[in-house]
Structure formats: structure tokens, C-alpha cells
Design a protein around this motif. Structure first.
Motif, PDB file in Angstrom:
ATOM      1  N   GLY A 181       4.874 -16.654   9.747  1.00 51.86           N
ATOM      2  CA  GLY A 181       4.891 -16.921  11.023  1.00 51.86           C
ATOM      3  C   GLY A 181       3.596 -17.371  11.729  1.00 51.86           C
ATOM      4  O   GLY A 181       3.528 -17.478  12.964  1.00 51.86           O
ATOM      5  N   GLY A 182       2.612 -17.640  10.993  1.00 46.87           N
ATOM      6  CA  GLY A 182       1.184 -18.008  11.574  1.00 46.87           C
ATOM      7  C   GLY A 182       1.183 -19.464  12.546  1.00 46.87           C
ATOM      8  O   GLY A 182       0.392 -19.670  13.261  1.00 46.87           O
ATOM      9  N   GLY A 183       2.180 -20.383  12.144  1.00 49.36           N
ATOM     10  CA  GLY A 183       2.299 -21.431  13.022  1.00 49.36           C
ATOM     11  C   GLY A 183       3.049 -21.471  14.215  1.00 49.36           C
ATOM     12  O   GLY A 183       2.755 -22.436  14.977  1.00 49.36           O
ATOM     13  N   ILE A 184       3.763 -20.457  14.391  1.00 51.67           N
ATOM     14  CA  ILE A 184       4.588 -20.537  15.533  1.00 51.67           C
ATOM     15  C   ILE A 184       3.956 -20.357  16.650  1.00 51.67           C
ATOM     16  O   ILE A 184       4.031 -21.106  17.845  1.00 51.67           O
ATOM     17  N   PRO A 185       3.005 -19.380  17.087  1.00 53.18           N
ATOM     18  CA  PRO A 185       2.063 -19.350  18.153  1.00 53.18           C
ATOM     19  C   PRO A 185       1.229 -20.789  18.401  1.00 53.18           C
ATOM     20  O   PRO A 185       0.924 -20.887  19.614  1.00 53.18           O
ATOM     21  N   ILE A 186       0.738 -21.142  17.470  1.00 56.02           N
ATOM     22  CA  ILE A 186      -0.042 -22.633  17.622  1.00 56.02           C
ATOM     23  C   ILE A 186       0.858 -23.604  18.079  1.00 56.02           C
ATOM     24  O   ILE A 186       0.365 -24.277  19.210  1.00 56.02           O
TER      25      ILE A 186
END
Length: 320
Positions: free
Chosen positions: A116-121
Motif C-alpha cells: 500500500g506504500g505507493g497509493i498515497p504517492i
């Protein structure tokens, strides 16, 4: 309907991804490629179709299973393989390895080993596009497991509030590592969660390039019109384990064989033959060229130098 040249491009990309991943697995098994890799075999239709509608200036963020996204967004096979092998000629000079590969020149803001780390980016990139008025779209690829992460829901809520040009693409392969979706997620279709945030959600066959393409067109149109985000859930299946050493005791061989019968590459090949878009000979030539391209990429990576230890402090801190 997908125009001829773009359909051929999608087919070519799917082949390149499949062959690239199988070569990476072969290198791992020979202990040539150090460290594990998470392979995209069986899921190629999603990235290939989604990225076929994006420009180089549009953004994507990826997952730990991200080689396919990277290649579909236009990455060179040789530099990609070199990066997986930790070579100095790789996209990130061998520092990212498999799970953090990025290519800013093609709008690829990077794979991310954090679930899920790329979602807010991606939402941040969409915010930048919105504030600057540049018209760029951001797409974030993530799995069914990441759909349960707080980062996913916070990002979706913020994107909806500010009507940001971001498209959430959930590649639902049915497992969060070894945990079946039915044991981790309260809904059958992850797309229904979009309703809670006030934007459209679609569930499509993730092995059907035409179904993916149709909803992607709608999502891009909505994003560029300033109407905000869309959630696209692509139900697909990985042919291999979560990682290259996965014993896969959590699913049956029969289940994997069923997914192989739904091979997205074969489905497009049959469509092109039936509709006389390409001949068997022309398709065979594409297939041959893909294999040759991956072999050349492998050769480039094998012959590339290891990073010089003297450069270990380079690119660690920002310098004016």
C-alpha cells in the motif's frame, strides 16, 4: 474497441513481460540473480492495457510485484534486468533491486515493497498535477491485500475530497501472500468500496484487455474533466508463487491450471487471428522478437559491471 496498433502494442508488452519474468526466475534458480523476486506471470493484461492509454508524462506507482508495470510504462528491458541484478547500468544504478525500481523519464515513480506504500504517492502526484494544471493523470497499482491498508483508504478519501486525477487499479489475484481474499476482506468485490468515497468503482475480468480498456477510458476521461478518481478492480490470477521460493501449500495445482486456461496473451492472440488483425506468421514474428529482446536484455545485464564501492555515498543525500 482497441485500435489495431495499440492492440499490437498491448500484445507485445504482455509477451515482453512474460518472457522477462521467466528469465528473471531462471536467473534466480541459477543463483545469478541474488535475492527473491515477485513475478507478474499471468497478470500481464492489467499493466499492459492500462499503460497503453497513458503518456510518458502521466504517473504510475507500483508494487513489489512491479516489473510488469515498469515494462508496460516503457522501460528498457536491459536496464530493468540490470537493476534486478544489482548492476551499475540499472535504472537506479543497482540500488533498488527488484522491489523499488523507478524510471522518472517515463513517469514511473517507483515500485514499493511496503504494501500500500505507493497509493498515497500517486495521490500526491495527482495533487501536483491538479495544482499545476498540467493535465497529467496518476495511476496506482496495488493488490487485494493493500486494499485493506489504512494508506489506501486515507488516500482514496483525500483524492475524492479534492477530486484529484488519480486512478486506483487493484490487481486482485485472490491472495495476500498466502491468505485467501475470503479470509481477509469483508466484501467479494473490492470495487464496491468506492461508493463510500463517492466515486465510481468497477470490477472487470483482469485477463480481458478489452474489459480493462473500456473502464480505463472512462476513468481517464473523468480524471481529465476534473471529476476525480475511479477505482478499477481487475480480477486476475498469478501462475507462480508469491515469491520465487513459495511452496504454494495454500492453493491447489488445479486452481493454477484454471488460471492458465484464461491466459491473457493467448486470448489476444486468438482474437487477432479470428478478426484477421494479424496472421499467424506475423504473430510468430512478434513472439520471436520478444524472446530475442529478453535474451539481449539478459546478456546486457550479465555483462554489466557491479557498482563501484567508491560510489556508495552517491545519491544518498540531495545536493544543490
Amino acid at each position: 474497441m482497441i485500435e489495431k496498433e495499440r492492440l499490437i502494442k498491448i500484445y507485445k508488452n504482455m509477451n515482453d513481460i512474460r518472457n522477462f519474468e521467466l528469465k528473471a526466475m531462471s536467473f534466480f534458480e541459477q543463483n545469478i540473480l541474488r535475492g527473491s523476486v515477485h513475478l507478474y506471470v499471468g497478470e500481464e493484461a492489467v499493466a499492459s492495457t492500462v499503460c497503453s492509454q497513458l503518456e510518458d508524462t502521466d504517473y504510475i506507482t507500483s508494487t513489489h510485484r512491479g516489473h510488469g508495470h515498469c515494462i508496460a510504462k516503457g522501460a528498457e528491458l536491459g536496464k530493468s534486468m540490470a537493476e534486478l541484478m544489482g548492476k551499475a547500468t540499472g535504472y537506479c544504478k543497482g540500488r533498488s533491486g527488484s522491489m523499488h525500481i523507478a524510471d522518472f523519464s517515463k513517469g514511473n515513480l517507483g515500485a514499493n515493497a511496503i504494501v500500500g506504500g505507493g497509493i498515497p504517492i500517486a495521490v500526491g502526484a495527482a495533487l501536483a498535477s491538479h495544482l499545476k494544471g498540467t493535465g497529467q493523470v496518476a495511476v496506482t497499482f496495488f493488490g487485494d491485500g493493500a486494499s485493506n491498508e489504512g494508506t489506501c483508504h486515507e488516500a482514496m478519501n483525500l483524492a475524492a475530497v479534492w477530486k484529484l486525477p488519480v486512478i486506483f487499479v487493484c490487481e486482485n489475484n485472490g491472495y495476500g501472500i498466502s491468505v485467501p481474499l475470503r479470509e481477509s476482506t469483508s466484501v467479494v468485490d473490492i470495487s464496491v468500496r468506492a461508493v463510500a468515497y463517492g466515486f465510481p468503482g468497477y470490477t472487470v475480468d483482469g485477463n480481458d484487455v478489452f474489459a480493462i480498456d473500456e473502464v480505463m477510458q472512462q476513468a481517464i476521461k473523468r480524471a481529465k474533466a476534473g471529476e476525480g478518481p475511479t477505482l478499477i478492480e481487475c480480477k486476475t490470477g498469478r501462475w507462480l508463487g508469491h515469491w520465487t521460493g513459495d511452496p504454494q501449500v495454500y492453493r491447489t495445482k488445479e486452481e493454477v491450471e484454471e488460471w492458465k486456461k484464461k491466459c491473457p496473451i493467448q486470448r489476444v492472440k486468438e482474437y487477432m487471428l479470428q478478426n484477421k488483425i494479424l496472421t499467424e506468421l506475423e504473430i510468430d514474428e512478434l513472439d520471436k522478437n520478444s524472446l530475442l529482446a529478453v535474451e539481449e536484455a539478459a546478456k546486457f545485464a550479465l555483462e554489466s559491471p557491479e557498482p563501484d564501492p567508491a560510489t556508495v555515498m552517491e545519491d544518498v543525500f540531495f545536493e544543490n
